[in-house]
Motif scaffolding. Structure first.
Motif, PDB file in Angstrom:
ATOM      1  N   SER A 130       0.801  -1.223   0.000  1.00  0.00           N
ATOM      2  CA  SER A 130       0.000   0.000   0.000  1.00  0.00           C
ATOM      3  C   SER A 130       0.836   1.277   0.000  1.00  0.00           C
ATOM      4  N   TYR A 131       1.948   1.281   0.754  1.00  0.00           N
ATOM      5  CA  TYR A 131       2.638   2.552   0.975  1.00  0.00           C
ATOM      6  C   TYR A 131       4.052   2.649   0.411  1.00  0.00           C
ATOM      7  N   ALA A 132       4.769   1.542   0.259  1.00  0.00           N
ATOM      8  CA  ALA A 132       6.196   1.621  -0.055  1.00  0.00           C
ATOM      9  C   ALA A 132       6.503   1.552  -1.538  1.00  0.00           C
ATOM     10  N   GLY A 133       5.526   1.375  -2.386  1.00  0.00           N
ATOM     11  CA  GLY A 133       5.754   1.202  -3.818  1.00  0.00           C
ATOM     12  C   GLY A 133       6.564   2.296  -4.487  1.00  0.00           C
ATOM     13  N   PRO A 134       6.292   3.587  -4.259  1.00  0.00           N
ATOM     14  CA  PRO A 134       6.997   4.625  -5.014  1.00  0.00           C
ATOM     15  C   PRO A 134       8.414   4.912  -4.520  1.00  0.00           C
ATOM     16  N   PHE A 135       8.827   4.339  -3.427  1.00  0.00           N
ATOM     17  CA  PHE A 135      10.141   4.666  -2.870  1.00  0.00           C
ATOM     18  C   PHE A 135      11.207   3.711  -3.395  1.00  0.00           C
ATOM     19  N   ASN A 136      12.494   4.129  -3.218  1.00  0.00           N
ATOM     20  CA  ASN A 136      13.596   3.284  -3.688  1.00  0.00           C
ATOM     21  C   ASN A 136      13.819   2.118  -2.726  1.00  0.00           C
ATOM     22  N   HIS A 137      14.703   1.216  -3.147  1.00  0.00           N
ATOM     23  CA  HIS A 137      14.926  -0.040  -2.425  1.00  0.00           C
ATOM     24  C   HIS A 137      15.416   0.221  -0.998  1.00  0.00           C
ATOM     25  N   GLY A 138      16.363   1.063  -0.809  1.00  0.00           N
ATOM     26  CA  GLY A 138      16.921   1.325   0.520  1.00  0.00           C
ATOM     27  C   GLY A 138      15.876   1.873   1.468  1.00  0.00           C
ATOM     28  N   PHE A 139      15.092   2.837   1.011  1.00  0.00           N
ATOM     29  CA  PHE A 139      14.088   3.446   1.868  1.00  0.00           C
ATOM     30  C   PHE A 139      12.981   2.442   2.214  1.00  0.00           C
ATOM     31  N   ARG A 140      12.595   1.629   1.234  1.00  0.00           N
ATOM     32  CA  ARG A 140      11.574   0.607   1.486  1.00  0.00           C
ATOM     33  C   ARG A 140      12.053  -0.382   2.538  1.00  0.00           C
ATOM     34  N   THR A 141      13.310  -0.794   2.418  1.00  0.00           N
ATOM     35  CA  THR A 141      13.866  -1.753   3.379  1.00  0.00           C
ATOM     36  C   THR A 141      13.862  -1.149   4.776  1.00  0.00           C
TER      37      THR A 141
END
Length: 188
Positions: A130-141
């Protein structure tokens, strides 16, 4: 005299007749005896012929029964062989399944553990999708590992210790297919 000559001839003829009749009488008796013997032999032959006919019919019936019983016996032997093969296969299957019982019991226990942690894992996956899709890999992690996972633990909701999105959202087969199509096989 002529009259005496006729009488003489008659007497001579009677003597000859007597001699012949004397020889013919035993022959006639013998013929009658042989005729009676012949009739008895013919009656005996008819009886034996009838008996042979009955025996031939019985023999034919017995031969037919033997053929039927032989066919039935071979059919039963074949069926017994089939049943033996099936029984052997069933025994092997049961033995094979008995060894699988241990694995299934272990899998059942693991599934119980997964079920207990499913709510926390689904909560993290839903938040990610729901929320982490638009962010880059590091930020999502960081969002998953440091923020959301910590909040789930603080609320005492059980989750998988080393939670990875890939284990819940995909399978090893899908990841291999992605790699085969040129997509990265690292974590999402």
């Amino acid at each position: 005299s002529k009259a005496g000559y006729g009488l003489l001839q008659w007497v001579v003829a009677m003597v000859k007749y007597y001699d012949v009749a004397k020889g013919v009488a035993p022959k006639r008796a013998r013929v009658a005896e042989l005729q009676a013997s012949k009739e008895a032999a013919e009656e005996n032959l008819r009886a034996i012929t009838n008996e042979l006919k009955e025996l031939a019919e019985n023999l034919e019936k017995l031969n037919n029964d033997k053929e039927e019983q032989s066919a039935k016996l071979s059919e039963l032997k074949e069926e017994a062989d089939t049943m033996t093969r099936r029984l052997t296969a069933a025994s092997q299957l049961i033995e094979g399944l008995a060894s699988e019982r241990t694995r299934w019991t272990d899998d059942l226990e693991k599934m119980g553990e997964v079920k207990r942690r499913l709510v926390g894992d689904c909560l993290l996956c839903a938040a990610f999708v729901s929320y982490a899709g638009p962010f880059n890999h590091g930020f999502r992690t960081d969002m998953i590992d440091k923020c959301w996972a910590a909040q789930v633990s603080d609320k005492e909701i059980e989750k998988t210790q080393n939670f990875k999105l890939q284990t819940l959202l995909t399978s090893d087969v899908e990841i291999a297919a992605w790699a085969g199509n040129g997509f990265p096989s690292d974590e999402v």
